[in-house]
Scaffold this active site. Structure first.
Site, PDB file in Angstrom:
ATOM      1  N   ASP A  52     103.229  15.541  48.955  1.00  0.00           N
ATOM      2  CA  ASP A  52     104.372  16.328  49.612  1.00  0.00           C
ATOM      3  C   ASP A  52     104.415  16.551  50.841  1.00  0.00           C
ATOM      4  O   ASP A  52     103.267  16.802  51.515  1.00  0.00           O
ATOM      5  CB  ASP A  52     104.252  17.941  49.044  1.00  0.00           C
ATOM      6  N   TYR A  57     107.131  18.502  59.313  1.00  0.00           N
ATOM      7  CA  TYR A  57     105.839  18.323  59.426  1.00  0.00           C
ATOM      8  C   TYR A  57     105.144  17.307  60.334  1.00  0.00           C
ATOM      9  O   TYR A  57     104.187  17.143  60.875  1.00  0.00           O
ATOM     10  CB  TYR A  57     104.838  17.936  58.125  1.00  0.00           C
ATOM     11  N   LYS A  86     111.643  16.702  52.625  1.00  0.00           N
ATOM     12  CA  LYS A  86     112.582  17.764  53.125  1.00  0.00           C
ATOM     13  C   LYS A  86     113.508  17.762  53.936  1.00  0.00           C
ATOM     14  O   LYS A  86     113.277  17.395  55.201  1.00  0.00           O
ATOM     15  CB  LYS A  86     111.830  19.112  53.070  1.00  0.00           C
ATOM     16  N   HIS A 119     114.633  22.516  52.859  1.00  0.00           N
ATOM     17  CA  HIS A 119     113.426  23.225  53.367  1.00  0.00           C
ATOM     18  C   HIS A 119     113.497  24.572  53.457  1.00  0.00           C
ATOM     19  O   HIS A 119     112.434  25.244  53.112  1.00  0.00           O
ATOM     20  CB  HIS A 119     113.061  22.272  54.552  1.00  0.00           C
TER      21      HIS A 119
END
Length: 335
Positions: A52, A57, A86, A119
């Site tokens: 994931d 990120y 996402k 997200h």
């Protein structure tokens, strides 16, 4: 959503569209590029097949590099993996969905992802693609108050049509927002990713999702102690920093099953049919978090963990000053 009866646990959940999602995945939130490259190699060796990540990120490129390395070494094949990424808050407009998914795919060095999530329900102004959480002179995030979930979802559906993602879903949405999407969906969301752990079990939201054939993924399934450290210096409304892993209620279960507190908490979630994505860069803990299929919690054990509920949300987005003023801020209602 397909899972075994209460008290048992499959190694995957099955979406209504037939695709299967491994019930244990590797979370990568707050992982640096170097940390995640090493962590993913260890995870694949241990047996993980679900990773994931997210555009926000900033580690998709590192993940893409290590995946290519593993493919070339014949350690794993692409079709054996389940990759989630996402759509970031700065891309919450219909015109940006395809562009940002293609950027993620380029960084991941993949032709498609298995699951693409929105997200967050709160859109931000896109100053530039690299400024993921833009702020004004007062440090408040720049809100895009025109966020339109309906038009965004229609574009998400087109990405399935294009073959860029196999399935689509949501993250951090409440039931009112999910229902808005369900009411207009041609391709329904298969998954909702939310904070979920013993201190915040999200029972009503899980039941709502189950009724609507939406699987649930738990982030922070063991309470995300790393995030509490991360926000501690800046979060004006710091959450209760009691460690879920140190809760005395877990000690008898740890001793009974000869498992760690993390393994007990993760097992409790997968027995509910909830996917877990614990994040770790420590090789021993990565292996530990995956080794949860060789024991079962009894009804009495489950009742002990059920009794730990504090209705304690740890991820309230407080570090993003002013986010609660967004008209789509999801935590104005309980679930």
């Amino acid at each position: 959503m397909s899972c075994k009866k209460e008290g048992s646990a499959n190694k995957y959940v099955q979406y209504f569209n037939g695709y299967k999602m491994p019930i244990v995945g590797l979370g990568t939130f707050l992982g640096t590029s170097e940390e995640m490259e090493k962590a993913i190699e260890v995870a694949i060796d241990v047996g993980y097949r679900h990773i994931d990540t997210a555009f926000a990120y900033r580690n998709e490129s590192a993940i893409g590099n290590v995946l290519q390395k593993l493919f070339k070494m014949n350690k794993v094949k692409r079709e054996e993996l389940f990759i989630v990424t996402k759509l970031p808050p700065i891309a919450l407009r219909a015109s940006d969905v395809n562009r940002f998914l293609r950027m993620s795919l380029e960084r991941l060095q993949l032709d498609y992802v298995d699951l693409y999530l929105v997200h967050t329900p709160c859109g931000l102004v896109n100053v530039n693609d690299n400024d993921l959480f833009p702020v004004d002179a007062n440090g408040c995030v720049l809100l895009d108050t025109t966020t339109d979930h309906v038009s965004i979802w229609k574009e998400m559906e087109k990405q399935v049509d294009l073959g860029l993602t196999r399935s689509i879903g949501l993250s951090n949405f409440n039931t009112k927002q999910i229902q808005r999407v369900l009411d207009i969906a041609r391709i329904r969301p298969v998954n909702l990713q939310i904070e979920c752990h013993a201190y915040f079990p999200q029972r009503e939201l899980f039941d709502y999702c189950k009724t609507n054939e939406i699987t649930v993924t738990a982030y922070a399934p063991i309470g995300s102690p790393g995030y509490l450290v991360f926000i501690g210096a800046t979060d004006a409304n710091k959450v209760d920093d009691s460690s879920l892993l140190d809760d005395p209620a877990l000690k008898p279960l740890v001793e009974k099953h000869k498992k760690t507190a993390s393994q007990i908490l993760l097992r409790w979630l997968i027995q509910r049919g909830i996917v877990v994505i614990p994040k770790s860069t420590n090789p021993g803990r990565i292996a530990e978090n995956f080794n949860i299929f060789d024991f079962k919690l009894s009804n009495e054990d489950v009742q002990v963990i059920d009794g730990m509920d504090r209705n304690l949300r740890m991820f309230r987005f407080n570090r993003f000053k002013g986010i609660e003023k967004h008209p789509e801020f999801p935590f104005e209602i309980t679930w």
